[in-house]
Motif scaffolding. Sequence first.
Motif, PDB file in Angstrom:
ATOM      1  N   GLY A   1       0.958  -1.110   0.117  1.00 18.29           N
ATOM      2  CA  GLY A   1      -0.016   0.070  -0.038  1.00 18.29           C
ATOM      3  C   GLY A   1       0.924   1.136  -0.035  1.00 18.29           C
ATOM      4  N   VAL A   2       0.246   2.394  -0.531  1.00 19.67           N
ATOM      5  CA  VAL A   2       1.007   3.466  -0.580  1.00 19.67           C
ATOM      6  C   VAL A   2       0.159   4.850  -0.435  1.00 19.67           C
ATOM      7  CG1 VAL A   2       0.708   3.796  -2.984  1.00 19.67           C
ATOM      8  CG2 VAL A   2       2.845   4.777  -1.984  1.00 19.67           C
ATOM      9  N   ALA A   3       0.881   5.885   0.441  1.00 15.74           N
ATOM     10  CA  ALA A   3       0.243   7.189   0.680  1.00 15.74           C
ATOM     11  C   ALA A   3       1.669   8.079   0.153  1.00 15.74           C
ATOM     12  CB  ALA A   3      -0.132   7.038   1.914  1.00 15.74           C
ATOM     13  N   PHE A   4       1.130   9.028  -0.517  1.00 18.40           N
ATOM     14  CA  PHE A   4       2.083  10.129  -0.942  1.00 18.40           C
ATOM     15  C   PHE A   4       1.730  11.483  -0.286  1.00 18.40           C
ATOM     16  CE2 PHE A   4       1.816   7.285  -4.753  1.00 18.40           C
ATOM     17  CZ  PHE A   4       3.192   7.020  -4.831  1.00 18.40           C
ATOM     18  N   GLN A   5       2.642  12.494  -0.659  1.00 17.67           N
ATOM     19  CA  GLN A   5       2.210  13.836   0.212  1.00 17.67           C
ATOM     20  C   GLN A   5       0.965  14.695  -0.430  1.00 17.67           C
ATOM     21  OE1 GLN A   5       5.740  16.523  -0.024  1.00 17.67           O
ATOM     22  NE2 GLN A   5       4.287  18.215   0.041  1.00 17.67           N
ATOM     23  N   ASP A   6       0.904  14.270  -1.709  1.00 20.28           N
ATOM     24  CA  ASP A   6      -0.486  14.681  -2.148  1.00 20.28           C
ATOM     25  C   ASP A   6      -1.448  13.440  -2.223  1.00 20.28           C
ATOM     26  OD1 ASP A   6      -2.661  15.320  -3.771  1.00 20.28           O
ATOM     27  OD2 ASP A   6      -1.427  15.960  -5.400  1.00 20.28           O
ATOM     28  N   ALA A   7      -2.362  13.823  -1.202  1.00 16.55           N
ATOM     29  CA  ALA A   7      -3.569  12.586  -0.993  1.00 16.55           C
ATOM     30  C   ALA A   7      -4.110  11.986  -2.291  1.00 16.55           C
ATOM     31  CB  ALA A   7      -4.625  13.159  -0.263  1.00 16.55           C
ATOM     32  N   ALA A   8      -3.984  12.901  -3.410  1.00 16.96           N
ATOM     33  CA  ALA A   8      -4.454  12.382  -4.768  1.00 16.96           C
ATOM     34  C   ALA A   8      -5.850  11.686  -4.501  1.00 16.96           C
ATOM     35  CB  ALA A   8      -3.396  11.506  -5.172  1.00 16.96           C
ATOM     36  N   LEU A   9      -6.891  12.186  -3.863  1.00 17.49           N
ATOM     37  CA  LEU A   9      -8.280  11.693  -4.024  1.00 17.49           C
ATOM     38  C   LEU A   9      -8.868  11.996  -5.192  1.00 17.49           C
ATOM     39  CD1 LEU A   9      -9.241  12.603  -0.408  1.00 17.49           C
ATOM     40  CD2 LEU A   9      -8.146  10.332  -1.144  1.00 17.49           C
ATOM     41  N   MET A  10      -9.699  11.110  -5.612  1.00 13.55           N
ATOM     42  CA  MET A  10     -10.557  11.543  -6.914  1.00 13.55           C
ATOM     43  C   MET A  10     -11.622  12.538  -6.290  1.00 13.55           C
ATOM     44  SD  MET A  10      -9.092   9.827  -9.295  1.00 13.55           S
ATOM     45  CE  MET A  10      -8.233   8.394  -9.570  1.00 13.55           C
ATOM     46  N   PRO A  11     -11.576  13.794  -6.900  1.00 12.73           N
ATOM     47  CA  PRO A  11     -12.523  14.572  -6.438  1.00 12.73           C
ATOM     48  C   PRO A  11     -14.103  14.285  -6.637  1.00 12.73           C
ATOM     49  CG  PRO A  11     -11.510  15.442  -8.471  1.00 12.73           C
ATOM     50  CD  PRO A  11     -10.719  14.108  -8.181  1.00 12.73           C
ATOM     51  N   TRP A  12     -14.569  13.339  -7.581  1.00 11.33           N
ATOM     52  CA  TRP A  12     -15.713  13.071  -7.624  1.00 11.33           C
ATOM     53  C   TRP A  12     -16.211  11.762  -7.072  1.00 11.33           C
ATOM     54  CZ3 TRP A  12     -12.032  12.606 -11.247  1.00 11.33           C
ATOM     55  CH2 TRP A  12     -11.619  11.458 -11.443  1.00 11.33           C
TER      56      TRP A  12
ATOM     57  N   ARG B   1      -7.088   4.513   2.533  1.00 10.22           N
ATOM     58  CA  ARG B   1      -6.988   3.740   1.183  1.00 10.22           C
ATOM     59  C   ARG B   1      -5.743   2.961   1.019  1.00 10.22           C
ATOM     60  NH1 ARG B   1      -6.495   8.042  -3.163  1.00 10.22           N
ATOM     61  NH2 ARG B   1      -4.413   8.244  -2.526  1.00 10.22           N
ATOM     62  N   SER B   2      -4.683   3.275   1.657  1.00 13.77           N
ATOM     63  CA  SER B   2      -3.356   2.618   1.533  1.00 13.77           C
ATOM     64  C   SER B   2      -3.506   1.349   2.208  1.00 13.77           C
ATOM     65  CB  SER B   2      -2.095   3.431   2.181  1.00 13.77           C
ATOM     66  OG  SER B   2      -2.118   3.426   3.498  1.00 13.77           O
ATOM     67  N   LEU B   3      -4.408   1.016   3.283  1.00 16.18           N
ATOM     68  CA  LEU B   3      -4.503   0.154   4.097  1.00 16.18           C
ATOM     69  C   LEU B   3      -5.486  -0.815   3.889  1.00 16.18           C
ATOM     70  CD1 LEU B   3      -3.991   1.697   7.495  1.00 16.18           C
ATOM     71  CD2 LEU B   3      -2.346   0.278   6.169  1.00 16.18           C
ATOM     72  N   VAL B   4      -6.388  -0.429   2.665  1.00 11.53           N
ATOM     73  CA  VAL B   4      -7.698  -1.274   2.578  1.00 11.53           C
ATOM     74  C   VAL B   4      -7.433  -2.490   1.963  1.00 11.53           C
ATOM     75  CG1 VAL B   4      -7.901  -0.668   0.057  1.00 11.53           C
ATOM     76  CG2 VAL B   4      -9.764  -1.093   1.512  1.00 11.53           C
ATOM     77  N   THR B   5      -6.177  -3.195   1.449  1.00 13.21           N
ATOM     78  CA  THR B   5      -6.237  -4.394   0.817  1.00 13.21           C
ATOM     79  C   THR B   5      -5.698  -5.207   1.813  1.00 13.21           C
ATOM     80  OG1 THR B   5      -3.853  -3.868  -0.145  1.00 13.21           O
ATOM     81  CG2 THR B   5      -5.828  -3.473  -1.656  1.00 13.21           C
ATOM     82  N   THR B   6      -5.480  -4.544   3.279  1.00 12.39           N
ATOM     83  CA  THR B   6      -4.556  -5.194   4.239  1.00 12.39           C
ATOM     84  C   THR B   6      -3.027  -5.486   3.771  1.00 12.39           C
ATOM     85  OG1 THR B   6      -6.678  -6.230   5.120  1.00 12.39           O
ATOM     86  CG2 THR B   6      -4.781  -6.876   6.383  1.00 12.39           C
ATOM     87  N   PRO B   7      -2.470  -4.375   3.432  1.00  8.79           N
ATOM     88  CA  PRO B   7      -1.114  -4.573   2.882  1.00  8.79           C
ATOM     89  C   PRO B   7      -0.029  -5.322   3.889  1.00  8.79           C
ATOM     90  CG  PRO B   7      -1.353  -2.787   2.988  1.00  8.79           C
ATOM     91  CD  PRO B   7      -2.773  -2.917   3.587  1.00  8.79           C
ATOM     92  N   GLN B   8       0.918  -5.941   3.563  1.00 15.17           N
ATOM     93  CA  GLN B   8       1.645  -6.810   4.321  1.00 15.17           C
ATOM     94  C   GLN B   8       3.164  -5.660   4.391  1.00 15.17           C
ATOM     95  OE1 GLN B   8       2.996 -10.673   3.581  1.00 15.17           O
ATOM     96  NE2 GLN B   8       1.344 -11.099   2.577  1.00 15.17           N
ATOM     97  N   VAL B   9       2.842  -4.766   3.354  1.00 12.94           N
ATOM     98  CA  VAL B   9       4.240  -3.763   3.302  1.00 12.94           C
ATOM     99  C   VAL B   9       3.593  -2.337   3.006  1.00 12.94           C
ATOM    100  CG1 VAL B   9       6.241  -2.816   2.051  1.00 12.94           C
ATOM    101  CG2 VAL B   9       6.047  -5.202   2.622  1.00 12.94           C
ATOM    102  N   LEU B  10       4.029  -1.326   3.737  1.00 13.03           N
ATOM    103  CA  LEU B  10       3.212   0.014   3.665  1.00 13.03           C
ATOM    104  C   LEU B  10       4.419   0.977   3.222  1.00 13.03           C
ATOM    105  CD1 LEU B  10       0.663   1.985   3.842  1.00 13.03           C
ATOM    106  CD2 LEU B  10       1.327   2.192   6.077  1.00 13.03           C
ATOM    107  N   PHE B  11       4.212   2.079   1.776  1.00 15.33           N
ATOM    108  CA  PHE B  11       5.132   3.006   1.692  1.00 15.33           C
ATOM    109  C   PHE B  11       4.579   4.231   1.871  1.00 15.33           C
ATOM    110  CE2 PHE B  11       6.445  -0.795  -1.058  1.00 15.33           C
ATOM    111  CZ  PHE B  11       7.696  -0.871  -0.543  1.00 15.33           C
ATOM    112  N   LEU B  12       5.339   5.214   2.790  1.00 12.01           N
ATOM    113  CA  LEU B  12       4.937   6.309   2.922  1.00 12.01           C
ATOM    114  C   LEU B  12       5.784   7.430   2.275  1.00 12.01           C
ATOM    115  CD1 LEU B  12       3.635   5.753   6.475  1.00 12.01           C
ATOM    116  CD2 LEU B  12       2.256   5.858   4.472  1.00 12.01           C
TER     117      LEU B  12
END
Length: 256
Positions: free
Chosen positions: A84-95, A152-163
Amino acid sequence: MSAQASIAITHVSRSFAGRGAVVQALDDVSLDCPAGSFTALIGPSGCGKSTMLRIALGLDTPNEGEVQIGGMKPFQAAKSGMTGVAFQDAALMPWRTVEDNIMLPLDVLNRNRTEFQEKVTHLIELVGLAGFEKALPGELSGGMRQRAAIARSLVTTPQVLFLDEPFGALDQILRRQMNIELQRIWMESRATTLLVTHGIDEAIFLADRVVVMQSRPGRIGKIIEIPFDRPRRPELFSLPEFHQLEREIAEALDGH
């Protein structure tokens, strides 16, 4: 709690050519992140932190060396939902609503939404967004958008998380609050985590160890173990031992 997987970065080098010159972003970098660990990467701009993260995510490939995520190639690990990954920009889909944004990785991986509804509900509660399930990103504060991105980065229950600088755009007060929240969330998931940050205090508060990188070319200068037990309280920021570690990391960043 999900299963855990290690990150193995082995003799990775990456260079970029442009304007008649070659920039060595990474030079023979090796780093092992044990399963269930929290590692922070810190260093000056241009030292290759984000390049390393992109390679580990499978978004870029090294000129030399390799990365394995739980024994798999990064692209395979991502495709399986292991990362899973989360970036500085939340990058959410506005719609898309908060709930639909959190479910985005499920849509990309062609997973059955119904099977994950309970998980999504739990994540929304975990990141403090209960009551905002149907809100659009434009109706949320910056901190709330980052909370949604972490869910969102955790929804697949990731074993590895990148931030990658997940709180870099927030002010100091809110960033510290989010550090405390991220620790709480991480202690539930215990996913193997690799955090890229410019914040020395953030790295010390969150990580088991801090990897100090140096540039020209990008390489690991020093690895500093963090001795504090979890959970770490806000009072930790004011302890002499905390400030001593800040000085040690600052000196390592200066090449001392």
